[in-house]
Enzyme design. Structure first.
Site, mmCIF file in Angstrom:
data_model
loop_
_atom_site.group_PDB
_atom_site.id
_atom_site.type_symbol
_atom_site.label_atom_id
_atom_site.label_comp_id
_atom_site.label_asym_id
_atom_site.label_seq_id
_atom_site.Cartn_x
_atom_site.Cartn_y
_atom_site.Cartn_z
ATOM 1 N N SER A 92 -8.715 -9.766 3.028
ATOM 2 C CA SER A 92 -7.590 -8.835 2.959
ATOM 3 C C SER A 92 -6.533 -9.291 1.963
ATOM 4 C CB SER A 92 -6.930 -8.685 4.345
ATOM 5 O OG SER A 92 -7.850 -8.214 5.298
HETATM 6 N N1 SAH Z 1 -9.758 -10.866 8.605
HETATM 7 C C1 SAH Z 1 -10.647 -10.852 7.464
HETATM 8 C C2 SAH Z 1 -10.830 -9.454 6.915
HETATM 9 C C3 SAH Z 1 -12.260 -9.186 6.559
HETATM 10 S S1 SAH Z 1 -12.693 -7.516 6.238
HETATM 11 C C4 SAH Z 1 -10.191 -11.839 6.403
HETATM 12 O O1 SAH Z 1 -9.083 -12.354 6.491
HETATM 13 O O2 SAH Z 1 -10.961 -12.123 5.485
HETATM 14 C C5 SAH Z 1 -13.113 -6.911 7.856
HETATM 15 C C6 SAH Z 1 -14.243 -7.592 8.592
HETATM 16 O O3 SAH Z 1 -14.476 -6.839 9.806
HETATM 17 C C7 SAH Z 1 -15.595 -7.609 7.875
HETATM 18 O O4 SAH Z 1 -16.048 -8.935 7.783
HETATM 19 C C8 SAH Z 1 -16.518 -6.761 8.780
HETATM 20 O O5 SAH Z 1 -17.866 -7.225 8.816
HETATM 21 C C9 SAH Z 1 -15.842 -6.921 10.128
HETATM 22 N N2 SAH Z 1 -16.156 -5.883 11.121
HETATM 23 C C10 SAH Z 1 -16.329 -4.541 10.931
HETATM 24 N N3 SAH Z 1 -16.614 -3.928 12.109
HETATM 25 C C11 SAH Z 1 -16.609 -4.901 13.071
HETATM 26 C C12 SAH Z 1 -16.846 -4.910 14.478
HETATM 27 N N4 SAH Z 1 -17.153 -3.796 15.147
HETATM 28 N N5 SAH Z 1 -16.756 -6.090 15.118
HETATM 29 C C13 SAH Z 1 -16.458 -7.243 14.469
HETATM 30 N N6 SAH Z 1 -16.237 -7.303 13.141
HETATM 31 C C14 SAH Z 1 -16.310 -6.160 12.444
#
Ligand code: SAH
Length: 221
Positions: free
Chosen positions: A70
């Site tokens: 993010s």
């Molecule tokens: N907090 C992260 C943001 C990553 S983007 C950071 O700081 O890098 C969002 C993430 O949510 C992705 O890795 C995606 O695979 C995950 N995601 C999407 N749907 C999800 C779900 N139902 N349960 C857990 N993770 C999920």
């Protein structure tokens, strides 16, 4: 590439991080503890070497498995809206690169974080920097289910775009708790802050427009 061996955090990189923090202040982040946590976590540790020079620009970047780390402003904004206290029990949905998780770890909360992509979950498991945070517990699973065994949580943070307010997560929020969740589809979300009062009544506030990768149902091997 997240590495198993420590990387260097140079004066130059520390300096760029201070500039990023200044930029976040100018964009309206006021919680000094959140700003200190952003300053403490070397974001370049989380990016592929190809992007390392841009690690302190205020933008999202691709990581592995088609996912993103993010934007720093988004991380700071969501973290600030959680009104965290030390030792809060926090659930994060979407571990991704674990950057947001480490910012939360830096704030002294007990963090439970869930990732649905096996490849990403395994990849982050080898990352040396996580050893710094014994207060971060990682889970492979579907965030729509939350973690009933560890519920309830003081705070819940969703870092992917939820198509609707996940009902099981509202259930897993403590009375007096706060959940911050981007709600919407097609990369267009409204940030919503949900508060559950002592009697269990839930209210919602809208906090602006953001763009996230989608929250998907089920696990992905
Ligand atoms: N907090 C992260 C943001 C990553 S983007 C950071 O700081 O890098 C969002 C993430 O949510 C992705 O890795 C995606 O695979 C995950 N995601 C999407 N749907 C999800 C779900 N139902 N349960 C857990 N993770 C999920």
């Amino acid at each position: 590439m997240l590495q198993s061996v420590p990387k260097e955090d140079s004066y130059k990189q520390k300096g760029m991080r201070r500039q990023l923090v200044q930029h976040l202040r100018e964009k309206g982040i006021t919680d000094e503890r959140v700003l200190a946590a952003i300053e403490a976590v070397p974001r370049h540790f989380f990016l592929d070497p190809a992007f390392e020079n841009q690690a302190y620009e205020d933008r999202a970047f691709p990581i592995t498995a088609g996912q993103t780390i993010s934007q720093p402003y988004t991380v700071a904004f969501q973290t600030q809206q959680l009104e965290l206290k030390k030792f809060d029990k926090v659930l994060e949905i979407g571990t991704g690169s674990a950057y947001q998780a480490c910012v939360l770890g830096e704030l002294g909360v007990t963090l439970y974080t869930i990732e649905r992509q096996r490849a990403l979950y395994d990849y982050v498991g080898k990352f040396f920097f996580l050893n710094r945070y014994p207060n971060i517990k990682r889970f492979y699973g579907d965030g729509f289910e939350g973690l009933p065994t560890y519920a309830p949580f003081d705070k819940i943070l969703i870092t992917c775009g939820a198509p609707f307010m996940p009902p099981k997560l509202i259930q897993q929020l403590k009375p007096g708790g706060i959940m911050v969740v981007p709600v919407g589809e097609d990369g267009k979300q409204k940030m919503i802050r949900v508060r559950k009062d002592a009697a269990g009544n839930v209210t919602q506030e809208e906090m602006g427009d953001f763009s996230f990768v989608p929250m998907l149902t089920g696990k992905n091997n």
